[in-house]
Motif scaffolding. Sequence first.
Motif, PDB file in Angstrom:
ATOM      1  N   ASP A  68      -0.291   6.104  -1.367  1.00  0.00           N
ATOM      2  CA  ASP A  68      -1.180   5.293  -2.207  1.00  0.00           C
ATOM      3  C   ASP A  68      -1.079   3.804  -1.912  1.00  0.00           C
ATOM      4  O   ASP A  68      -1.648   2.980  -2.620  1.00  0.00           O
ATOM      5  N   GLN A  69      -0.362   3.434  -0.842  1.00  0.00           N
ATOM      6  CA  GLN A  69      -0.277   2.024  -0.462  1.00  0.00           C
ATOM      7  C   GLN A  69      -1.524   1.620   0.318  1.00  0.00           C
ATOM      8  O   GLN A  69      -2.250   2.474   0.828  1.00  0.00           O
ATOM      9  N   PRO A  70      -1.826   0.330   0.435  1.00  0.00           N
ATOM     10  CA  PRO A  70      -2.976  -0.102   1.242  1.00  0.00           C
ATOM     11  C   PRO A  70      -2.773   0.286   2.708  1.00  0.00           C
ATOM     12  O   PRO A  70      -1.732   0.019   3.298  1.00  0.00           O
ATOM     13  N   HIS A  71      -3.788   0.937   3.286  1.00  0.00           N
ATOM     14  CA  HIS A  71      -3.682   1.416   4.662  1.00  0.00           C
ATOM     15  C   HIS A  71      -4.501   0.550   5.616  1.00  0.00           C
ATOM     16  O   HIS A  71      -5.644   0.187   5.303  1.00  0.00           O
ATOM     17  N   PRO A  72      -3.955   0.246   6.788  1.00  0.00           N
ATOM     18  CA  PRO A  72      -4.815  -0.310   7.827  1.00  0.00           C
ATOM     19  C   PRO A  72      -5.883   0.732   8.147  1.00  0.00           C
ATOM     20  O   PRO A  72      -5.661   1.932   7.982  1.00  0.00           O
ATOM     21  N   THR A  73      -7.038   0.281   8.585  1.00  0.00           N
ATOM     22  CA  THR A  73      -8.186   1.193   8.751  1.00  0.00           C
ATOM     23  C   THR A  73      -8.905   0.911  10.057  1.00  0.00           C
ATOM     24  O   THR A  73      -9.138  -0.253  10.402  1.00  0.00           O
TER      25      THR A  73
END
Length: 448
Positions: A68-73
Amino acid sequence: MKRTAAALTALFLAFASPALAELAAPPTPRAVIADPARDKAHPPGMAAFQLDIAGSKVNAILYTAAGDQPHPTMLFLHGFPGNETNIDLLQAVRRAGWNAMRINYRGSWGSQGKFSFANARADGEAAVAWLLDPANIAKYHIDPKRIIVAGHSMGGFMAASAAAADPRVAGTVMIDAWNIAGDAARITDDQSRKAAVENMRPDTAPLATTPEALVDEIVRDTAKLNLETLAAKISDRPVLMIGAEYANAPKVRKQAAAAKAAGAKALTEAYYPTDHSFSDSRIALEAEVLRWLARFDPTILPAGPTIPLHAAYDEQNPFARAIRGEMQVFKVYEDADVLAFMDYAPMEPGHVLVISKTSKARNLLEIDPKDLAKVMAVAQKVGQAEVDALGLSGFMIVQNNGVGQSVPHLHVHVIPRIAGKPVYMAENAKADPKDLEAMAAKIRAAMR
């Protein structure tokens, strides 16, 4: 007939090094060849939806990473017409902990609207804007500071175009990119125009357009479709250019030269002896892209530096501490000279490490043959115990020196083999301590 410990040692020394030699190549990220442990609370998934672009519904998918952490995309833009989907690459990127998004441009593969190069450029820009929308950032756990645009063939051009249009894009990946404007030079009269149309016709079947319209657009908008110009515009950010030697590599080198002339400071080039679809270099392609993505996410690459072959023994290395009882290990066997315990990140359940307690050898080059014989005798017993306790049909012995070595204290891996299951030499996820102790108890009970 049973072999003596000395004979086993001699056999190991004779065959281990050539059989297990490491290639002199960069490490292959684990995500290329191995699945991650499942995150039960926040598992990976896939969202399928449509983007509304200029009144047309554009089909899109987003492979969402676990956690649920911010993911690089990474946004991936397909080629012309898009027969090579590169889904294997997107899945590898997702296994590495990234979100991976793919769209079908307007008028392609079921998306509404008309296909054109101009529309495809606008579609790529719209997809970037969608990823940067605060609502989507929150819903899909997107890290807006680490959005990368990638593309293959025509998609490489579209990736450069989308990056040039939005400075918030952190970097660009161009895979055997097509400089669309380059085709204009070959269209000089009616005959060459007709040839260009017929050459393009088979690829327009899944597109809502005609080859005549696309050839006219190339001639009319040559300046807008010049990839070398775009390569120069995005040279202020990290760029990866990958070329296929049996396809567009010479053109990729020209694109790279244009970026360098514009002062590119973070340009990476890679070339592979393969065709335009990277048909026999898919693993190499995935590894190249993920190694480059590691500049934005260091967790992608195998952890830890290479252990030098020659150095002073480190009394604080983890195995020395385990021998002194300063670090918990799940023991399988111990005597006055040798300790065997569970690997904390097993290649397979039941993976055991065997070390000498008395030798301070860092690797195979330094250990006394008598000490090595004792280690190998215990490795033999552990292998038999694994077979008996786990119902195996085989096991494997691995011993790294320098490259591939993670702890500077000689250790022998005894790894269960599952019939029909390939071996993946990669960094593995840490096991649950409860599982390690349960497995150690099974193997201990079978030791003799």
